[in-house]
Design a protein around this motif. Structure first.
Motif, PDB file in Angstrom:
ATOM      1  N   PHE A  43      22.192   6.974 -28.965  1.00 23.79           N
ATOM      2  CA  PHE A  43      21.561   6.856 -30.447  1.00 23.79           C
ATOM      3  C   PHE A  43      22.503   5.839 -31.134  1.00 23.79           C
ATOM      4  O   PHE A  43      22.265   4.741 -31.995  1.00 23.79           O
ATOM      5  CB  PHE A  43      21.416   7.761 -31.268  1.00 23.79           C
ATOM      6  N   GLY A  44      24.141   6.047 -30.865  1.00 22.69           N
ATOM      7  CA  GLY A  44      24.871   5.179 -31.380  1.00 22.69           C
ATOM      8  C   GLY A  44      24.695   3.675 -30.801  1.00 22.69           C
ATOM      9  O   GLY A  44      24.933   2.752 -31.652  1.00 22.69           O
TER      10      GLY A  44
ATOM     11  N   ALA B 153       0.510   0.006 -28.765  1.00 22.86           N
ATOM     12  CA  ALA B 153       0.991   0.458 -27.491  1.00 22.86           C
ATOM     13  C   ALA B 153       1.373   1.925 -27.472  1.00 22.86           C
ATOM     14  O   ALA B 153       1.093   2.675 -26.519  1.00 22.86           O
ATOM     15  CB  ALA B 153       2.257  -0.629 -27.413  1.00 22.86           C
ATOM     16  N   LEU B 154       2.126   2.193 -28.680  1.00 25.16           N
ATOM     17  CA  LEU B 154       2.843   3.738 -28.683  1.00 25.16           C
ATOM     18  C   LEU B 154       1.414   4.730 -28.900  1.00 25.16           C
ATOM     19  O   LEU B 154       1.324   5.682 -28.261  1.00 25.16           O
ATOM     20  CB  LEU B 154       3.370   3.839 -29.944  1.00 25.16           C
TER      21      LEU B 154
ATOM     22  N   ARG C  77      12.440   7.536 -29.227  1.00 30.37           N
ATOM     23  CA  ARG C  77      11.950   8.881 -29.410  1.00 30.37           C
ATOM     24  C   ARG C  77      10.868   8.892 -28.399  1.00 30.37           C
ATOM     25  O   ARG C  77      10.664  10.086 -27.675  1.00 30.37           O
ATOM     26  CB  ARG C  77      11.472   9.385 -30.623  1.00 30.37           C
ATOM     27  N   HIS C  78       9.833   7.892 -28.535  1.00 30.38           N
ATOM     28  CA  HIS C  78       8.743   8.306 -27.652  1.00 30.38           C
ATOM     29  C   HIS C  78       9.257   8.064 -26.195  1.00 30.38           C
ATOM     30  O   HIS C  78       8.618   9.046 -25.186  1.00 30.38           O
ATOM     31  CB  HIS C  78       7.657   6.951 -28.002  1.00 30.38           C
TER      32      HIS C  78
ATOM     33  N   GLU D  73      11.789   9.128 -24.810  1.00 29.82           N
ATOM     34  CA  GLU D  73      12.590  10.506 -24.407  1.00 29.82           C
ATOM     35  C   GLU D  73      11.434  11.143 -24.189  1.00 29.82           C
ATOM     36  O   GLU D  73      11.415  12.228 -23.203  1.00 29.82           O
ATOM     37  CB  GLU D  73      13.395  10.882 -25.561  1.00 29.82           C
ATOM     38  N   GLU D  74      10.633  11.418 -24.974  1.00 30.52           N
ATOM     39  CA  GLU D  74       9.262  12.514 -24.731  1.00 30.52           C
ATOM     40  C   GLU D  74       8.467  12.126 -23.358  1.00 30.52           C
ATOM     41  O   GLU D  74       8.182  13.167 -23.028  1.00 30.52           O
ATOM     42  CB  GLU D  74       8.402  12.460 -26.024  1.00 30.52           C
ATOM     43  N   MET D  75       8.545  10.878 -23.128  1.00 27.68           N
ATOM     44  CA  MET D  75       7.863  10.648 -21.955  1.00 27.68           C
ATOM     45  C   MET D  75       8.633  10.798 -20.394  1.00 27.68           C
ATOM     46  O   MET D  75       8.008  10.721 -19.633  1.00 27.68           O
ATOM     47  CB  MET D  75       7.386   9.177 -21.825  1.00 27.68           C
ATOM     48  N   GLY D  76       9.772  11.227 -20.768  1.00 24.53           N
ATOM     49  CA  GLY D  76      10.856  11.715 -19.654  1.00 24.53           C
ATOM     50  C   GLY D  76      11.256  10.456 -19.142  1.00 24.53           C
ATOM     51  O   GLY D  76      11.854  10.166 -17.762  1.00 24.53           O
ATOM     52  N   ILE D  77      11.671   9.145 -19.867  1.00 24.22           N
ATOM     53  CA  ILE D  77      12.056   7.743 -19.290  1.00 24.22           C
ATOM     54  C   ILE D  77      13.805   7.879 -19.545  1.00 24.22           C
ATOM     55  O   ILE D  77      14.061   8.205 -20.715  1.00 24.22           O
ATOM     56  CB  ILE D  77      11.253   6.573 -19.983  1.00 24.22           C
TER      57      ILE D  77
END
Length: 245
Positions: free
Chosen positions: A6-7, A120-121, A195-196, A198-202
């Motif tokens: 995130f940095g 898209a999200l 965040r999206h 990460e939630e999708m496992g990418i």
């Protein structure tokens, strides 16, 4: 590792704002031109001289077709084709299609130059909630914000010569925002995308390529990169080969 990622996103966002501000200054005198909106997307161009990666092939679909608002068509085998630019309101139309035909839809086949990040999200989240797969066919295009939709698939398949590319995307609701408001919007959009994914496992590194690529260029993902970032789960070619054995 997450903090370091995130940095890097924050640093990349700062460079994104510099790029946007310079682009705004360069085009301020062009009537009707607003580089800060995503509601009128066009076919994104290639990276200069194909560096670092050239597109595998040219898109099979003409730019004029891809520039049209996204259309949905239910094909045999439970495949819903989503073709065209992700215009504002595309997510609402997609949700209505899923509500009406969701029991038949097993996979969403994408062919889009991108467009509205928010739409898209929303489409991506609905695809994952419904347990639907995603697919990009050979010579089909999935660029800009389109890979965000692709990431929502439970199983994500890209055929050989599928064209998948990313670049800086931003979502602003006003014309010619101040640098401060542009920075706030870009940071908020970057956080939502990170965040999206990460939630999708990418994999974390995927969107860093987008943040490093100016909005008038594309970073084309190789099959190896798609696999490394977990953007694809199993290539269609591999599945077909297994079926022939």
């Amino acid at each position: 590792m997450r903090g370091a990622f995130f940095g890097l996103l924050a640093a990349a966002s700062a460079f994104l704002i510099i790029d946007l501000r310079e682009l705004s200054l360069q085009t301020a005198d062009l009537p009707g031109h607003d580089p800060m909106t995503t509601d009128a997307p066009v076919l994104p161009p290639a990276l200069t001289d194909g560096v670092p990666n050239a597109p595998p092939v040219d898109p099979e679909t003409s730019p004029d077709v891809l520039r049209q608002p996204m259309r949905f068509e239910l094909l045999p085998g439970g495949v819903m084709k989503a073709e065209g630019s992700i215009d504002l309101g595309a997510a609402d139309r997609f949700a209505k299609e899923i509500e009406a035909r969701g029991e038949y839809v097993k996979s969403v086949s994408l062919n889009s130059p991108g467009g509205s990040v928010a739409d898209a999200l929303a489409m991506s989240k609905l695809i994952r909630d419904k347990g639907v797969n995603t697919h990009v066919a050979a010579k089909a295009l999935c660029a800009s914000s389109c890979p965000l939709i692709f990431a929502g698939g439970v199983a994500r398949e890209a055929e050989e010569n599928a064209i998948i590319g990313v670049h800086q995307v931003f979502n602003a609701g006003e014309q010619r925002p101040s640098p401060e408001r542009a920075m706030s919007s870009a940071q908020s959009t970057t956080a939502r995308i990170a965040r999206h994914l990460e939630e999708m496992g990418i994999g974390n590194g995927l969107w860093l390529h987008a943040l490093e690529t100016p909005p008038d260029r594309l970073y084309y993902l190789t099959p190896e990169e798609m696999k490394a970032f977990k953007l694809v789960t199993e290539p269609v070619a591999t599945a077909k080969q297994a079926a022939r054995k």
